[in-house]
Design a protein around this motif. Sequence first.
Motif, PDB file in Angstrom:
ATOM      1  N   UNK A 117      33.167  54.747  50.143  1.00  0.00           N
ATOM      2  CA  UNK A 117      32.178  55.384  51.001  1.00  0.00           C
ATOM      3  C   UNK A 117      32.797  55.608  52.376  1.00  0.00           C
ATOM      4  N   UNK A 118      32.733  56.846  52.859  1.00  0.00           N
ATOM      5  CA  UNK A 118      33.107  57.145  54.236  1.00  0.00           C
ATOM      6  C   UNK A 118      31.836  57.241  55.059  1.00  0.00           C
ATOM      7  N   UNK A 119      31.728  56.402  56.082  1.00  0.00           N
ATOM      8  CA  UNK A 119      30.550  56.363  56.941  1.00  0.00           C
ATOM      9  C   UNK A 119      30.941  56.777  58.358  1.00  0.00           C
ATOM     10  N   UNK A 120      30.226  57.716  58.964  1.00  0.00           N
ATOM     11  CA  UNK A 120      30.537  58.082  60.354  1.00  0.00           C
ATOM     12  C   UNK A 120      30.355  56.908  61.309  1.00  0.00           C
ATOM     13  N   UNK A 121      29.288  56.113  61.120  1.00  0.00           N
ATOM     14  CA  UNK A 121      28.955  54.989  61.997  1.00  0.00           C
ATOM     15  C   UNK A 121      28.506  53.798  61.154  1.00  0.00           C
ATOM     16  N   UNK A 122      28.481  52.602  61.723  1.00  0.00           N
ATOM     17  CA  UNK A 122      27.828  51.494  61.041  1.00  0.00           C
ATOM     18  C   UNK A 122      26.370  51.865  60.771  1.00  0.00           C
ATOM     19  N   UNK A 123      25.879  51.609  59.624  1.00  0.00           N
ATOM     20  CA  UNK A 123      24.525  51.824  59.093  1.00  0.00           C
ATOM     21  C   UNK A 123      24.369  53.108  58.298  1.00  0.00           C
ATOM     22  N   UNK A 177      28.327  46.335  67.134  1.00  0.00           N
ATOM     23  CA  UNK A 177      28.254  47.161  65.933  1.00  0.00           C
ATOM     24  C   UNK A 177      29.506  47.026  65.065  1.00  0.00           C
ATOM     25  N   UNK A 178      30.640  46.675  65.681  1.00  0.00           N
ATOM     26  CA  UNK A 178      31.825  46.380  64.871  1.00  0.00           C
ATOM     27  C   UNK A 178      31.527  45.227  63.913  1.00  0.00           C
ATOM     28  N   UNK A 179      30.788  44.234  64.384  1.00  0.00           N
ATOM     29  CA  UNK A 179      30.403  43.107  63.536  1.00  0.00           C
ATOM     30  C   UNK A 179      29.593  43.598  62.344  1.00  0.00           C
ATOM     31  N   UNK A 180      28.708  44.586  62.569  1.00  0.00           N
ATOM     32  CA  UNK A 180      27.905  45.133  61.474  1.00  0.00           C
ATOM     33  C   UNK A 180      28.766  45.728  60.373  1.00  0.00           C
ATOM     34  N   UNK A 181      29.888  46.338  60.737  1.00  0.00           N
ATOM     35  CA  UNK A 181      30.760  46.988  59.756  1.00  0.00           C
ATOM     36  C   UNK A 181      31.172  46.019  58.656  1.00  0.00           C
ATOM     37  N   UNK A 182      31.422  44.763  59.022  1.00  0.00           N
ATOM     38  CA  UNK A 182      31.928  43.786  58.058  1.00  0.00           C
ATOM     39  C   UNK A 182      30.834  42.850  57.539  1.00  0.00           C
ATOM     40  N   UNK A 348      16.108  46.842  52.501  1.00  0.00           N
ATOM     41  CA  UNK A 348      15.444  46.617  53.778  1.00  0.00           C
ATOM     42  C   UNK A 348      16.164  45.536  54.586  1.00  0.00           C
ATOM     43  N   UNK A 349      16.661  44.497  53.922  1.00  0.00           N
ATOM     44  CA  UNK A 349      17.428  43.466  54.621  1.00  0.00           C
ATOM     45  C   UNK A 349      18.726  44.027  55.165  1.00  0.00           C
ATOM     46  N   UNK A 350      19.399  44.863  54.365  1.00  0.00           N
ATOM     47  CA  UNK A 350      20.631  45.485  54.850  1.00  0.00           C
ATOM     48  C   UNK A 350      20.377  46.265  56.129  1.00  0.00           C
ATOM     49  N   UNK A 351      19.294  47.053  56.149  1.00  0.00           N
ATOM     50  CA  UNK A 351      18.998  47.870  57.317  1.00  0.00           C
ATOM     51  C   UNK A 351      18.630  47.005  58.515  1.00  0.00           C
ATOM     52  N   UNK A 352      17.831  45.965  58.291  1.00  0.00           N
ATOM     53  CA  UNK A 352      17.403  45.143  59.416  1.00  0.00           C
ATOM     54  C   UNK A 352      18.556  44.337  59.994  1.00  0.00           C
ATOM     55  N   UNK A 353      19.631  44.135  59.201  1.00  0.00           N
ATOM     56  CA  UNK A 353      20.801  43.435  59.725  1.00  0.00           C
ATOM     57  C   UNK A 353      21.626  44.312  60.650  1.00  0.00           C
TER      58      UNK A 353
END
Length: 417
Positions: A117-123, A177-182, A348-353
């Motif tokens: 998956x290529x994502x432009x941004x975290x989320x 947001x870097x933390x969110x990436x991992x 929903x948990x993934x998004x709220x994280x």
Amino acid sequence: MNGRHDAEPVAGGGYRFRLPDEMVGVAGMVEIELALETGGWRLWRRGLPTVTVGRDGGEVVSFTLEASRDSQRIAYSLTPDLPAQSELRLAIDGARLVGAPRLHWHPRPRLNGPFLILAPHPDDAELAAGGFYSDHADSLHIVTLSCGEKLKGVDRQYLDGLDRTLADATRRKAEWRRWNVYASPMLAGLPAERSTLIGVPDGQGWPLIHDGTPQRPVWPLREARAFNRAELPFSEADVLEREHVLAALRQMIDAIRPNTILVTDPEFDPHADHRATSLALAMALAKSAHRPTQVMLYANHYRRAYPPGPAFQPAWMPPRSIAIDDLFDDTPTPMLWPLDAERQKHKALLLDSMSDLSPRANRRQQRRRARRAGFVPTFAADRDPYFQAAVRSTELFRVLPADAFVAGWFRRLDTAD
């Protein structure tokens, strides 16, 4: 098989349609085109128009429609166990159909991993494909281009008053947001070593990739990439050039050797960073040693539209009229990925994280959002409205051969020149 068929009216209102012989025993979906008359609809009185689809006394599925668009589409999942004479019935409330619905039948494309998956941004990966990648966590990688560090003002930082200057607050957001990436993908069982960050400056993807204009990251590349397991090229560069990004993508593609790559849809997603991500993939694939079999397209933003209705209903299917481009000679095949109730809650948990999606709204903001949207949120009324758009019983993708994806983008570049 993309044959078009008309639904038949039934006594007492509504329409019905039968499963074609070619779709018996085949997993896939039916795309239902609706020509509507919605004039004079009052959101504050009745809420949004809805369509219900049911079969042979089985489950009835409801789709919320936009309030004022005359042409709309819905996507209904088909499972292989549907009998040959299965009859689907369709009814509409809150709008008037102009003519019979038009049907397009689509078998589900065969999917093969590994997946990238290529994502432009975290989320972005979570919003579009949190269910899909949770189901394929054992054979999937995520590459994120940008930290998503752009901040409109010091008053918009995640913790009020934490930083005094915009520069400090921006760097703080990049670190967060870097933390969110991992970390967020780990909720789905994806180990941190299969998440990679490139470090493209937020909001500068299009001039960097399309125009070739070098960009200076607000956060040095070496720091942005500190948690990567893979050592990416040009990590010591002070200025990021297009070739630096393409070299990083080629390295990841050739190392992972994915059969399927997921990326933002350049025909429907107008966000400049999202289009840049799609273009960067085409440019990288043109010179990579490995060529995947297929590309799956997803969109998280739309032109002049927002997915209507609350969470837990099927994915919204955008009307062709809001497409921003026409790149591909052969229309990509739409595909639904089903999420059961437990998988939707997991998403929903993934998004709220995700830091950018979890800030709470006060009651006044909640009421204003509900009035503007035309519906009361099913859950998480105080969260970002993307919760309602993204937590659905299906995820929608469009699938096409990788060669057609690359050819479509380069044809567009040649036309622009």
